[in-house]
Design a protein around this motif. Structure first.
Motif, PDB file in Angstrom:
ATOM      1  N   VAL A  89       0.861  -1.183   0.000  1.00  0.00           N
ATOM      2  CA  VAL A  89       0.000   0.000   0.000  1.00  0.00           C
ATOM      3  C   VAL A  89       0.893   1.227   0.000  1.00  0.00           C
ATOM      4  N   VAL A  90       0.615   2.177  -0.881  1.00  0.00           N
ATOM      5  CA  VAL A  90       1.301   3.461  -0.894  1.00  0.00           C
ATOM      6  C   VAL A  90       0.356   4.456  -0.233  1.00  0.00           C
ATOM      7  N   LEU A  91       0.694   4.862   0.965  1.00  0.00           N
ATOM      8  CA  LEU A  91      -0.120   5.803   1.730  1.00  0.00           C
ATOM      9  C   LEU A  91       0.490   7.183   1.558  1.00  0.00           C
ATOM     10  N   ASP A  92      -0.140   7.989   0.739  1.00  0.00           N
ATOM     11  CA  ASP A  92       0.379   9.311   0.375  1.00  0.00           C
ATOM     12  C   ASP A  92      -0.288  10.367   1.243  1.00  0.00           C
ATOM     13  N   THR A  93       0.354  10.691   2.362  1.00  0.00           N
ATOM     14  CA  THR A  93      -0.242  11.641   3.303  1.00  0.00           C
ATOM     15  C   THR A  93      -0.171  13.074   2.802  1.00  0.00           C
ATOM     16  N   ARG A  94       0.630  13.324   1.785  1.00  0.00           N
ATOM     17  CA  ARG A  94       0.827  14.679   1.272  1.00  0.00           C
ATOM     18  C   ARG A  94       0.137  14.900  -0.081  1.00  0.00           C
ATOM     19  N   ASN A  95      -0.501  13.847  -0.623  1.00  0.00           N
ATOM     20  CA  ASN A  95      -1.084  13.910  -1.970  1.00  0.00           C
ATOM     21  C   ASN A  95      -0.069  14.442  -2.981  1.00  0.00           C
ATOM     22  N   LEU A  96       1.130  13.948  -2.849  1.00  0.00           N
ATOM     23  CA  LEU A  96       2.220  14.349  -3.721  1.00  0.00           C
ATOM     24  C   LEU A  96       2.192  13.590  -5.038  1.00  0.00           C
ATOM     25  N   LEU A  97       1.790  12.336  -4.966  1.00  0.00           N
ATOM     26  CA  LEU A  97       1.817  11.463  -6.133  1.00  0.00           C
ATOM     27  C   LEU A  97       0.504  11.510  -6.886  1.00  0.00           C
ATOM     28  N   SER A  98       0.570  11.132  -8.120  1.00  0.00           N
ATOM     29  CA  SER A  98      -0.626  10.957  -8.917  1.00  0.00           C
ATOM     30  C   SER A  98      -1.054   9.499  -8.812  1.00  0.00           C
ATOM     31  N   CYS A  99      -2.324   9.286  -8.628  1.00  0.00           N
ATOM     32  CA  CYS A  99      -2.857   7.925  -8.616  1.00  0.00           C
ATOM     33  C   CYS A  99      -2.440   7.200  -9.895  1.00  0.00           C
ATOM     34  N   ASN A 100      -2.372   7.927 -11.002  1.00  0.00           N
ATOM     35  CA  ASN A 100      -1.989   7.338 -12.285  1.00  0.00           C
ATOM     36  C   ASN A 100      -0.558   6.813 -12.276  1.00  0.00           C
ATOM     37  N   ALA A 101       0.309   7.414 -11.470  1.00  0.00           N
ATOM     38  CA  ALA A 101       1.693   6.955 -11.395  1.00  0.00           C
ATOM     39  C   ALA A 101       1.784   5.586 -10.737  1.00  0.00           C
ATOM     40  N   ILE A 102       0.782   5.243  -9.945  1.00  0.00           N
ATOM     41  CA  ILE A 102       0.794   3.993  -9.192  1.00  0.00           C
ATOM     42  C   ILE A 102      -0.031   2.911  -9.888  1.00  0.00           C
ATOM     43  N   ASP A 103      -1.046   3.321 -10.661  1.00  0.00           N
ATOM     44  CA  ASP A 103      -1.891   2.353 -11.367  1.00  0.00           C
ATOM     45  C   ASP A 103      -1.059   1.397 -12.213  1.00  0.00           C
ATOM     46  N   GLY A 104      -1.391   0.127 -12.135  1.00  0.00           N
ATOM     47  CA  GLY A 104      -0.736  -0.879 -12.955  1.00  0.00           C
ATOM     48  C   GLY A 104       0.638  -1.308 -12.459  1.00  0.00           C
ATOM     49  N   THR A 105       1.029  -0.865 -11.270  1.00  0.00           N
ATOM     50  CA  THR A 105       2.359  -1.203 -10.742  1.00  0.00           C
ATOM     51  C   THR A 105       2.325  -2.385  -9.782  1.00  0.00           C
ATOM     52  N   GLY A 106       1.136  -2.831  -9.416  1.00  0.00           N
ATOM     53  CA  GLY A 106       1.021  -3.867  -8.396  1.00  0.00           C
ATOM     54  C   GLY A 106       0.958  -3.295  -7.000  1.00  0.00           C
ATOM     55  N   LEU A 107       0.971  -1.972  -6.900  1.00  0.00           N
ATOM     56  CA  LEU A 107       0.841  -1.272  -5.630  1.00  0.00           C
ATOM     57  C   LEU A 107      -0.577  -0.739  -5.493  1.00  0.00           C
ATOM     58  N   ARG A 108      -1.003  -0.482  -4.275  1.00  0.00           N
ATOM     59  CA  ARG A 108      -2.331   0.094  -4.030  1.00  0.00           C
ATOM     60  C   ARG A 108      -2.150   1.498  -3.478  1.00  0.00           C
ATOM     61  N   TYR A 109      -2.719   2.493  -4.144  1.00  0.00           N
ATOM     62  CA  TYR A 109      -2.567   3.896  -3.755  1.00  0.00           C
ATOM     63  C   TYR A 109      -3.715   4.344  -2.868  1.00  0.00           C
ATOM     64  N   LEU A 110      -3.364   4.983  -1.754  1.00  0.00           N
ATOM     65  CA  LEU A 110      -4.340   5.621  -0.870  1.00  0.00           C
ATOM     66  C   LEU A 110      -3.878   7.055  -0.641  1.00  0.00           C
ATOM     67  N   GLY A 111      -4.661   8.006  -1.131  1.00  0.00           N
ATOM     68  CA  GLY A 111      -4.319   9.409  -0.934  1.00  0.00           C
ATOM     69  C   GLY A 111      -5.143  10.025   0.175  1.00  0.00           C
ATOM     70  N   ASN A 112      -4.620  11.056   0.759  1.00  0.00           N
ATOM     71  CA  ASN A 112      -5.270  11.756   1.850  1.00  0.00           C
ATOM     72  C   ASN A 112      -6.509  12.499   1.349  1.00  0.00           C
ATOM     73  N   GLY A 113      -7.684  12.037   1.772  1.00  0.00           N
ATOM     74  CA  GLY A 113      -8.928  12.705   1.386  1.00  0.00           C
ATOM     75  C   GLY A 113      -9.350  12.474  -0.051  1.00  0.00           C
ATOM     76  N   THR A 114      -8.768  11.483  -0.726  1.00  0.00           N
ATOM     77  CA  THR A 114      -9.111  11.215  -2.106  1.00  0.00           C
ATOM     78  C   THR A 114     -10.131  10.093  -2.203  1.00  0.00           C
ATOM     79  N   VAL A 115     -10.784   9.992  -3.330  1.00  0.00           N
ATOM     80  CA  VAL A 115     -11.735   8.906  -3.560  1.00  0.00           C
ATOM     81  C   VAL A 115     -10.987   7.584  -3.442  1.00  0.00           C
ATOM     82  N   GLY A 116     -11.500   6.706  -2.622  1.00  0.00           N
ATOM     83  CA  GLY A 116     -10.847   5.432  -2.408  1.00  0.00           C
ATOM     84  C   GLY A 116      -9.655   5.517  -1.463  1.00  0.00           C
ATOM     85  N   GLY A 117      -9.367   6.701  -0.979  1.00  0.00           N
ATOM     86  CA  GLY A 117      -8.226   6.902  -0.077  1.00  0.00           C
ATOM     87  C   GLY A 117      -8.652   6.786   1.371  1.00  0.00           C
ATOM     88  N   TYR A 118      -8.127   7.625   2.176  1.00  0.00           N
ATOM     89  CA  TYR A 118      -8.454   7.596   3.598  1.00  0.00           C
ATOM     90  C   TYR A 118      -8.873   8.960   4.069  1.00  0.00           C
TER      91      TYR A 118
END
Length: 118
Positions: A89-118
């Motif tokens: 799981v990539v927990l991006d507390t700063r919303n620095l990354l783009s969800c698109n950068a993580i898609d298809g990598t085998g990682l799961r993206y969770l952004g702060n306050g984002t849809v599907g995030g936390y």
């Protein structure tokens, strides 16, 4: 582990998070572009093993936390990280990354306050 573009780790929220994780039994490896400017005793008190390579810090990880907004984190080879830490799981507390950068990598993206995030 410190705020982006600074060497000041006093009252660092990132180090408080790392300290809480180690207190809960997690093994924490931390990467910071300015690792050399951080007193090793400070890292030791928080239970953080400092490493000078982000790919070493993430290898085999169950979770990858982005706790500071260093722009260098955007430029990491996320597919390579996904190969080294499949299912992490990539927990991006700063919303620095783009969800698109993580898609298809085998990682799961969770952004702060984002849809599907936390």
């Amino acid at each position: 582990m410190q705020g982006a573009n600074t060497t000041d780790v006093r009252d660092s929220p990132a180090l408080r998070v790392c300290g809480g994780l180690t207190a809960a039994g997690a093994q924490v490896s931390g990467y910071d572009p300015r690792l050399g400017s951080i007193d090793p005793a400070t890292l030791h008190r928080c239970g953080v093993v400092g490493v000078d390579d982000p790919y070493v810090a993430t290898k085999g990880a169950n979770a990858i936390l982005v706790l500071t907004e260093w722009p260098q984190f955007r430029d990491l080879d996320w597919p390579s990280i996904g190969e080294q830490a499949p299912g992490a799981v990539v927990l991006d507390t700063r919303n620095l990354l783009s969800c698109n950068a993580i898609d298809g990598t085998g990682l799961r993206y969770l952004g702060n306050g984002t849809v599907g995030g936390y």
